[in-house]
Motif scaffolding. Structure first.
Motif, mmCIF file in Angstrom:
data_model
loop_
_atom_site.group_PDB
_atom_site.id
_atom_site.type_symbol
_atom_site.label_atom_id
_atom_site.label_comp_id
_atom_site.label_asym_id
_atom_site.label_seq_id
_atom_site.Cartn_x
_atom_site.Cartn_y
_atom_site.Cartn_z
ATOM 1 N N UNK A 82 0.849 -1.190 0.000
ATOM 2 C CA UNK A 82 0.000 0.000 0.000
ATOM 3 C C UNK A 82 0.883 1.238 0.000
ATOM 4 N N UNK A 83 0.519 2.249 -0.776
ATOM 5 C CA UNK A 83 1.281 3.484 -0.842
ATOM 6 C C UNK A 83 0.410 4.632 -0.326
ATOM 7 N N UNK A 84 1.030 5.531 0.440
ATOM 8 C CA UNK A 84 0.317 6.612 1.111
ATOM 9 C C UNK A 84 0.918 7.945 0.681
ATOM 10 N N UNK A 85 0.070 8.875 0.259
ATOM 11 C CA UNK A 85 0.502 10.208 -0.139
ATOM 12 C C UNK A 85 0.171 11.176 0.990
ATOM 13 N N UNK A 86 1.130 12.054 1.333
ATOM 14 C CA UNK A 86 0.986 12.891 2.526
ATOM 15 C C UNK A 86 1.488 14.302 2.251
ATOM 16 N N UNK A 87 1.087 15.231 3.105
ATOM 17 C CA UNK A 87 1.498 16.636 2.997
ATOM 18 C C UNK A 87 2.670 16.921 3.929
ATOM 19 N N UNK A 88 3.453 17.966 3.621
ATOM 20 C CA UNK A 88 4.489 18.413 4.555
ATOM 21 C C UNK A 88 3.856 19.282 5.633
ATOM 22 N N UNK A 89 4.666 20.029 6.371
ATOM 23 C CA UNK A 89 4.128 20.999 7.324
ATOM 24 C C UNK A 89 4.923 22.287 7.221
ATOM 25 N N UNK A 90 4.291 23.382 7.603
ATOM 26 C CA UNK A 90 4.963 24.675 7.575
ATOM 27 C C UNK A 90 6.109 24.713 8.579
ATOM 28 N N UNK A 91 5.908 24.077 9.730
ATOM 29 C CA UNK A 91 6.941 24.093 10.766
ATOM 30 C C UNK A 91 7.916 22.941 10.551
ATOM 31 N N UNK A 92 9.194 23.223 10.852
ATOM 32 C CA UNK A 92 10.258 22.238 10.669
ATOM 33 C C UNK A 92 11.074 22.125 11.950
ATOM 34 N N UNK A 93 11.594 20.956 12.204
ATOM 35 C CA UNK A 93 12.526 20.787 13.314
ATOM 36 C C UNK A 93 13.920 21.205 12.856
ATOM 37 N N UNK A 94 14.796 21.486 13.807
ATOM 38 C CA UNK A 94 16.182 21.838 13.497
ATOM 39 C C UNK A 94 17.101 20.622 13.638
ATOM 40 N N UNK A 95 16.504 19.445 13.720
ATOM 41 C CA UNK A 95 17.259 18.209 13.938
ATOM 42 C C UNK A 95 18.275 17.962 12.822
ATOM 43 N N UNK A 96 19.467 17.498 13.190
ATOM 44 C CA UNK A 96 20.461 17.069 12.210
ATOM 45 C C UNK A 96 21.029 15.726 12.640
ATOM 46 N N UNK A 97 20.903 14.734 11.784
ATOM 47 C CA UNK A 97 21.385 13.381 12.096
ATOM 48 C C UNK A 97 22.295 12.817 11.013
ATOM 49 N N UNK A 98 22.296 13.446 9.839
ATOM 50 C CA UNK A 98 23.059 12.938 8.704
ATOM 51 C C UNK A 98 23.832 14.068 8.037
#
Length: 247
Positions: free
Chosen positions: A1-17
């Motif tokens: 099953x494939x799911x299509x989704x929206x982003x969000x205006x707010x973003x985290x400042x997380x950095x892992x890569x």
């Protein structure tokens, strides 16, 4: 099953890569097309034009805009898209609290449509960025560009799998479904909810990750907390599940 989704205006400042590269994103063979958009965006930031930045970011505060513009997307560390976005839907998904199998399902089965990056798998690696929904890049409409150059690739990614489209209406401009698909609508006291629909989309996505359905039959077995199905409407390619929000 494939799911299509929206982003969000707010973003985290997380950095892992590490830094952004073509292997960071789905459809790496189309990275040069995507790079055209990213390069235009970065060039606009580097103008430090306060009016332009206000339009791009949807922020009135000049100092905040200048701080945001100073973040070069090509020189910024990344994290998974599903962790980068931090709006209401993502709060209710609470990806970090899911077990590994549920997280893997999300990363491989969910496609998020970004104003800037275009179609992303939830596990793709992206830097922090800001672009107001619906805002062009000084007249360049990203939704038209991505629809033209990425639709065939998305078709191939979907294949013949069952599709659940949980996108907000605006993001349908980035890709038009050409085969039968499922959507959901949420009613409270017989009225369609809009803002709070984000929360229920996130909640539905969480349950999808936990149960990992492969088709509509499996989807029908999931009991979504706080929701009761009212009816299923069919219109051309769309099967719309209409839920009542229950207290």
């Amino acid at each position: 099953m494939k799911i299509l989704f929206s982003p969000s205006e707010t973003k985290s400042a997380l950095t892992t890569h590490g830094l952004l590269k073509k292997e960071s994103l789905v459809f790496p063979y189309l990275y040069e097309k995507r790079y055209q958009v990213l390069k235009q965006y970065q060039a606009l930031l580097e103008t430090y034009d306060t009016t332009l930045l206000q339009n791009l970011f949807g922020i009135k505060d000049t100092q905040k805009n200048l701080v945001q513009a100073s973040k070069n997307i090509f020189d910024s560390f990344t994290c998974k898209a599903i962790l980068r976005y931090s709006g209401i839907a993502y709060d209710h998904l609470s990806f970090a609290t899911l077990d590994k199998n549920a997280q893997t399902y999300i990363e491989n089965h969910v496609m998020i449509f970004s104003n800037l990056f275009g179609p992303l798998l939830a596990g793709d690696l992206i830097p922090e960025y800001k672009l107001k929904q619906g805002e062009s890049l000084n007249g360049f409409k990203t939704e038209i560009f991505y629809k033209e150059y990425f639709s065939d690739a998305i078709d191939a990614w979907i294949g013949d799998e069952t599709i659940l489209d949980l996108r907000a209406g605006y993001y349908e401009k980035f890709y038009t479904l050409k085969q039968p698909f499922i959507t959901m609508k949420f009613l409270k006291n017989d009225k369609v909810v809009s803002h709070f629909a984000k929360a229920y989309r996130g909640q539905v996505l969480r349950e999808m990750a936990i149960h990992r359905p492969s088709n509509e039959k499996d989807l029908g077995k999931i009991s979504f907390e706080g929701l009761r199905i009212r009816e299923i409407k069919e219109q051309k390619l769309k099967r719309e599940y209409i839920f009542d929000i229950i207290d």
